[in-house]
Enzyme design. Structure first.
Site, PDB file in Angstrom:
ATOM      1  N   CYS A 234       1.183   4.422   4.757  1.00 26.52           N
ATOM      2  CA  CYS A 234       1.928   3.163   4.592  1.00 26.52           C
ATOM      3  C   CYS A 234       3.003   3.088   5.660  1.00 26.52           C
ATOM      4  CB  CYS A 234       2.551   3.105   3.198  1.00 26.52           C
ATOM      5  SG  CYS A 234       3.457   1.588   2.862  1.00 26.52           S
TER       6      CYS A 234
ATOM      7  N   HIS B 149      -3.885  -1.692  -2.055  1.00 21.88           N
ATOM      8  CA  HIS B 149      -2.633  -1.109  -1.558  1.00 21.88           C
ATOM      9  C   HIS B 149      -1.604  -2.212  -1.285  1.00 21.88           C
ATOM     10  CE1 HIS B 149      -0.372   1.817   1.167  1.00 21.88           C
ATOM     11  NE2 HIS B 149       0.171   0.641   1.473  1.00 21.88           N
ATOM     12  N   GLU B 150      -2.041  -3.267  -0.591  1.00 27.61           N
ATOM     13  CA  GLU B 150      -1.102  -4.353  -0.253  1.00 27.61           C
ATOM     14  C   GLU B 150      -0.706  -5.134  -1.503  1.00 27.61           C
ATOM     15  OE1 GLU B 150       0.147  -3.923   2.464  1.00 27.61           O
ATOM     16  OE2 GLU B 150      -1.445  -2.797   3.449  1.00 27.61           O
TER      17      GLU B 150
ATOM     18  N   HIS C  27       2.145  -3.680  -3.300  1.00 28.51           N
ATOM     19  CA  HIS C  27       3.478  -3.959  -2.736  1.00 28.51           C
ATOM     20  C   HIS C  27       4.099  -5.208  -3.373  1.00 28.51           C
ATOM     21  CE1 HIS C  27       4.057  -0.954   0.360  1.00 28.51           C
ATOM     22  NE2 HIS C  27       2.909  -1.230   0.953  1.00 28.51           N
TER      23      HIS C  27
HETATM   24 NI    NI Z   1       1.981  -0.015   2.355  1.00 26.38          NI
END
Ligand code: NI
Length: 177
Positions: free
Chosen positions: A101, A143-144, A147
């Site tokens: 990341c 993953h995004e 966030h």
């Molecule tokens: Ni990330």
């Protein structure tokens, strides 16, 4: 004009907030935010980025899988801007693979993710789209998306022994995948 924003680093409060939906896609402010996120991602070797990583707590991500020094085995795809994204797993099957990341430099870890997902999002023209993703690209999306919910990939690591320094990752792991 190219505007490259600073990447928020782990510990920054913005990475732990729940991002707000975007309701004014056509506005100059949103279009500028999209451009800045695109320019910032293009300045890195990342394969995805989320608006909270440039300290804007809004539901905007870009998925841009491409081979790079950071991810030599990533498949090539057109960068895709996704506004107010959501997803559901198409099966409960998960697999562990390596992630990194931009907000957590120097670290890689094994993270379990759904292998196959159905996604919904709005594009930069305001059209609602859906798509099915698998494997690495599905991983990048999840993953995004995390966030946007104040979650980072280290939160999902099942065993601290699955966390490597990036230098050890490249020495020991990368040539095998
Ligand atoms: Ni990330």
């Amino acid at each position: 004009m190219t505007t490259i924003a600073d990447i928020a680093q782990l510990g920054a409060k913005v990475l732990r907030l729940t991002a707000e939906p975007i309701t004014d896609i056509e506005s100059l402010e949103t279009q500028q935010l999209i451009k800045t996120l695109q320019d910032t991602l293009a300045s890195t070797q990342g394969v995805g980025i989320a608006a909270p990583q440039i300290s804007v707590s809004k539901q905007l991500i870009i998925i841009a899988s491409r081979p790079s020094n950071r991810y030599p085995h990533a498949p090539l795809m057109e960068p895709t801007v996704m506004i107010n994204p959501s997803f559901k797993a198409l099966s409960t099957l998960t697999e562990k693979d390596w992630e990194g990341c931009l907000s957590i430099p120097g670290i890689r870890a094994l993270v379990p993710r759904y292998k196959s997902i159905k996604i919904n999002y709005t594009n930069t023209q305001g059209q609602h789209l859906e798509n099915e993703l698998e494997g690495f690209v599905a991983r990048v999306f999840q993953h995004e998306f995390d966030h946007l919910e104040g979650t980072v990939y280290l939160d999902r690591v099942e065993n601290n022994r699955d966390i490597f320094s990036e230098s050890e990752y490249f020495k020991a792991i990368s040539p095998q995948i």
